[in-house]
Design a protein around this motif. Structure first.
Motif, mmCIF file in Angstrom:
data_model
loop_
_atom_site.group_PDB
_atom_site.id
_atom_site.type_symbol
_atom_site.label_atom_id
_atom_site.label_comp_id
_atom_site.label_asym_id
_atom_site.label_seq_id
_atom_site.Cartn_x
_atom_site.Cartn_y
_atom_site.Cartn_z
ATOM 1 N N GLN A 114 15.204 7.898 -7.091
ATOM 2 C CA GLN A 114 16.126 7.185 -6.216
ATOM 3 C C GLN A 114 15.546 7.083 -4.802
ATOM 4 O OE1 GLN A 114 18.931 5.508 -6.976
ATOM 5 N NE2 GLN A 114 18.964 4.860 -4.850
ATOM 6 N N GLN A 115 14.942 8.180 -4.324
ATOM 7 C CA GLN A 115 14.323 8.158 -2.999
ATOM 8 C C GLN A 115 13.183 7.150 -2.951
ATOM 9 O OE1 GLN A 115 13.193 12.240 -2.337
ATOM 10 N NE2 GLN A 115 15.200 12.809 -1.509
ATOM 11 N N ILE A 116 12.391 7.100 -4.004
ATOM 12 C CA ILE A 116 11.276 6.148 -4.061
ATOM 13 C C ILE A 116 11.807 4.718 -4.030
ATOM 14 C CG2 ILE A 116 9.459 5.207 -5.549
ATOM 15 C CD1 ILE A 116 8.922 8.116 -6.435
ATOM 16 N N SER A 117 12.836 4.434 -4.802
ATOM 17 C CA SER A 117 13.374 3.070 -4.820
ATOM 18 C C SER A 117 14.001 2.714 -3.470
ATOM 19 C CB SER A 117 14.361 2.877 -5.960
ATOM 20 O OG SER A 117 15.507 3.676 -5.763
ATOM 21 N N ASP A 118 14.657 3.698 -2.820
ATOM 22 C CA ASP A 118 15.215 3.445 -1.489
ATOM 23 C C ASP A 118 14.111 3.134 -0.481
ATOM 24 O OD1 ASP A 118 17.738 3.918 -2.500
ATOM 25 O OD2 ASP A 118 17.914 5.951 -1.661
ATOM 26 N N LEU A 119 13.030 3.905 -0.520
ATOM 27 C CA LEU A 119 11.906 3.663 0.380
ATOM 28 C C LEU A 119 11.239 2.317 0.112
ATOM 29 C CD1 LEU A 119 10.304 7.221 0.532
ATOM 30 C CD2 LEU A 119 11.488 6.027 2.387
ATOM 31 N N GLU A 120 11.095 1.961 -1.157
ATOM 32 C CA GLU A 120 10.524 0.665 -1.495
ATOM 33 C C GLU A 120 11.396 -0.470 -0.983
ATOM 34 O OE1 GLU A 120 10.153 0.971 -5.723
ATOM 35 O OE2 GLU A 120 8.094 1.720 -5.617
ATOM 36 N N GLN A 121 12.716 -0.310 -1.124
ATOM 37 C CA GLN A 121 13.638 -1.331 -0.646
ATOM 38 C C GLN A 121 13.564 -1.438 0.872
ATOM 39 O OE1 GLN A 121 17.713 -0.620 -1.670
ATOM 40 N NE2 GLN A 121 18.363 -2.683 -1.115
ATOM 41 N N GLN A 122 13.520 -0.290 1.551
ATOM 42 C CA GLN A 122 13.429 -0.288 3.015
ATOM 43 C C GLN A 122 12.132 -0.946 3.466
ATOM 44 O OE1 GLN A 122 13.421 3.625 4.717
ATOM 45 N NE2 GLN A 122 13.359 2.892 6.806
ATOM 46 N N LEU A 123 11.037 -0.641 2.802
ATOM 47 C CA LEU A 123 9.752 -1.227 3.135
ATOM 48 C C LEU A 123 9.761 -2.736 2.916
ATOM 49 C CD1 LEU A 123 6.851 -0.747 4.028
ATOM 50 C CD2 LEU A 123 6.258 -0.385 1.637
ATOM 51 N N MET B 13 0.821 -1.175 0.000
ATOM 52 C CA MET B 13 0.000 0.000 0.000
ATOM 53 C C MET B 13 0.872 1.248 0.000
ATOM 54 S SD MET B 13 -3.197 0.751 0.082
ATOM 55 C CE MET B 13 -4.553 1.462 0.907
ATOM 56 N N LYS B 14 1.873 1.263 0.851
ATOM 57 C CA LYS B 14 2.781 2.404 0.911
ATOM 58 C C LYS B 14 3.546 2.547 -0.402
ATOM 59 C CE LYS B 14 3.544 2.358 5.886
ATOM 60 N NZ LYS B 14 4.522 2.202 6.946
ATOM 61 N N GLN B 15 3.856 1.412 -1.008
ATOM 62 C CA GLN B 15 4.599 1.447 -2.272
ATOM 63 C C GLN B 15 3.774 2.133 -3.353
ATOM 64 O OE1 GLN B 15 5.433 -2.668 -2.875
ATOM 65 N NE2 GLN B 15 7.362 -2.598 -1.761
ATOM 66 N N LYS B 16 2.464 1.864 -3.360
ATOM 67 C CA LYS B 16 1.591 2.479 -4.352
ATOM 68 C C LYS B 16 1.563 3.991 -4.164
ATOM 69 C CE LYS B 16 -1.446 -1.457 -5.084
ATOM 70 N NZ LYS B 16 -2.804 -1.967 -4.949
ATOM 71 N N TYR B 17 1.445 4.420 -2.891
ATOM 72 C CA TYR B 17 1.422 5.853 -2.623
ATOM 73 C C TYR B 17 2.750 6.512 -3.015
ATOM 74 C CZ TYR B 17 -2.959 5.430 -0.058
ATOM 75 O OH TYR B 17 -4.244 5.207 0.291
ATOM 76 N N LEU B 18 3.834 5.852 -2.734
ATOM 77 C CA LEU B 18 5.128 6.401 -3.095
ATOM 78 C C LEU B 18 5.282 6.495 -4.609
ATOM 79 C CD1 LEU B 18 7.444 4.566 -0.545
ATOM 80 C CD2 LEU B 18 6.793 6.967 -0.530
ATOM 81 N N LEU B 19 4.822 5.476 -5.307
ATOM 82 C CA LEU B 19 4.910 5.475 -6.761
ATOM 83 C C LEU B 19 4.021 6.576 -7.354
ATOM 84 C CD1 LEU B 19 6.188 4.110 -9.173
ATOM 85 C CD2 LEU B 19 4.304 2.485 -9.189
ATOM 86 N N ILE B 20 2.831 6.734 -6.823
ATOM 87 C CA ILE B 20 1.931 7.792 -7.297
ATOM 88 C C ILE B 20 2.543 9.159 -7.024
ATOM 89 C CG2 ILE B 20 -0.307 8.900 -6.870
ATOM 90 C CD1 ILE B 20 -1.423 6.035 -6.404
ATOM 91 N N PHE B 21 3.077 9.333 -5.808
ATOM 92 C CA PHE B 21 3.702 10.605 -5.446
ATOM 93 C C PHE B 21 4.875 10.914 -6.370
ATOM 94 C CE2 PHE B 21 5.070 14.084 -2.939
ATOM 95 C CZ PHE B 21 6.452 14.005 -2.835
ATOM 96 N N GLY B 22 5.707 9.931 -6.614
ATOM 97 C CA GLY B 22 6.871 10.124 -7.486
ATOM 98 C C GLY B 22 6.458 10.461 -8.907
ATOM 99 N N THR B 23 5.463 9.759 -9.405
ATOM 100 C CA THR B 23 4.981 10.026 -10.766
ATOM 101 C C THR B 23 4.386 11.424 -10.864
ATOM 102 O OG1 THR B 23 4.491 7.674 -11.017
ATOM 103 C CG2 THR B 23 3.500 9.167 -12.623
ATOM 104 N N ALA B 24 3.592 11.790 -9.842
ATOM 105 C CA ALA B 24 2.993 13.126 -9.844
ATOM 106 C C ALA B 24 4.074 14.195 -9.790
ATOM 107 C CB ALA B 24 2.038 13.276 -8.678
ATOM 108 N N ALA B 25 5.090 13.981 -8.970
ATOM 109 C CA ALA B 25 6.181 14.950 -8.868
ATOM 110 C C ALA B 25 6.930 15.042 -10.193
ATOM 111 C CB ALA B 25 7.142 14.562 -7.748
ATOM 112 N N ALA B 26 7.169 13.914 -10.831
ATOM 113 C CA ALA B 26 7.887 13.912 -12.108
ATOM 114 C C ALA B 26 7.083 14.627 -13.182
ATOM 115 C CB ALA B 26 8.194 12.489 -12.537
#
Length: 175
Positions: free
Chosen positions: A41-50, A1-14
């Motif tokens: 990179q931050q998104i991938s780091d957070l996904e890896q940490q999660l 769930m957090k991964q989806k939000y991070l991916l959406i946030f990253g895409t929106a920011a991009a």
């Protein structure tokens, strides 16, 4: 769930950063692309940490030491009723033998020492009651035996309360 939000946030920011670039210069475009790379990179780091946190949570679940272990033939509690009865008997004797010595500091120290002991025994009685309830609810303890042990515990709690009341009367302290 957090991964989806991070991916959406990253895409929106991009997308927001790469929006209308018709008036941007090459330097601004490169700066925006660098920011996009940093966000990715931050998104991938957070996904890896999660994913490592999730893996460590599911890898080795720890046993809950507050829940008694044991099968249906085994009643597992921290203390036996005999031990609890012995603790209450011993406390009653010490509370009955306690007398004020005359100095207020000594009286308070003696009183609060006995009060701490009473609190510890009361906590042990409560823990035992919780453990019995767990055993009953899990089917390890028959209803009749559970009710009998509950009545015995209530009797011990009443005796402990009476000893505490007598102690308070002896020292003239209403706690």
């Amino acid at each position: 769930m957090k991964q989806k939000y991070l991916l959406i946030f990253g895409t929106a920011a991009a997308l927001s950063l790469s929006g209308c670039t018709s008036g941007n210069t090459t330097a601004e475009t490169e700066a925006l692309q660098e920011q996009i790379l940093q966000l990715q990179q931050q998104i991938s780091d957070l996904e890896q940490q999660l994913s490592t946190e999730t893996a460590s949570d599911t890898a080795a679940p720890e046993e809950d030491s507050s829940v008694p272990s044991g099968g249906s033939d085994e009643l597992s509690t921290t203390h036996t009723m005999e031990e609890l009865t012995s603790m209450v008997d011993s406390y009653e004797e010490r509370a009955d033998a306690a007398v004020p010595s005359g100095t207020a500091a000594d009286d308070m120290e003696q009183f609060f020492s006995l009060k701490q002991e009473e609190k510890k025994i009361d906590d042990d009685l409560d823990l035992h009651e919780d453990e019995l309830e767990y055993l009953y609810r899990s089917g390890s303890l028959p209803r009749d035996e559970y009710k009998t042990l509950e009545r015995e515990l209530e009797h011990l709690e009443d005796r402990l309360d009476a000893a505490e009341d007598k102690l308070e009367y002896t020292f003239g302290i209403d706690d």
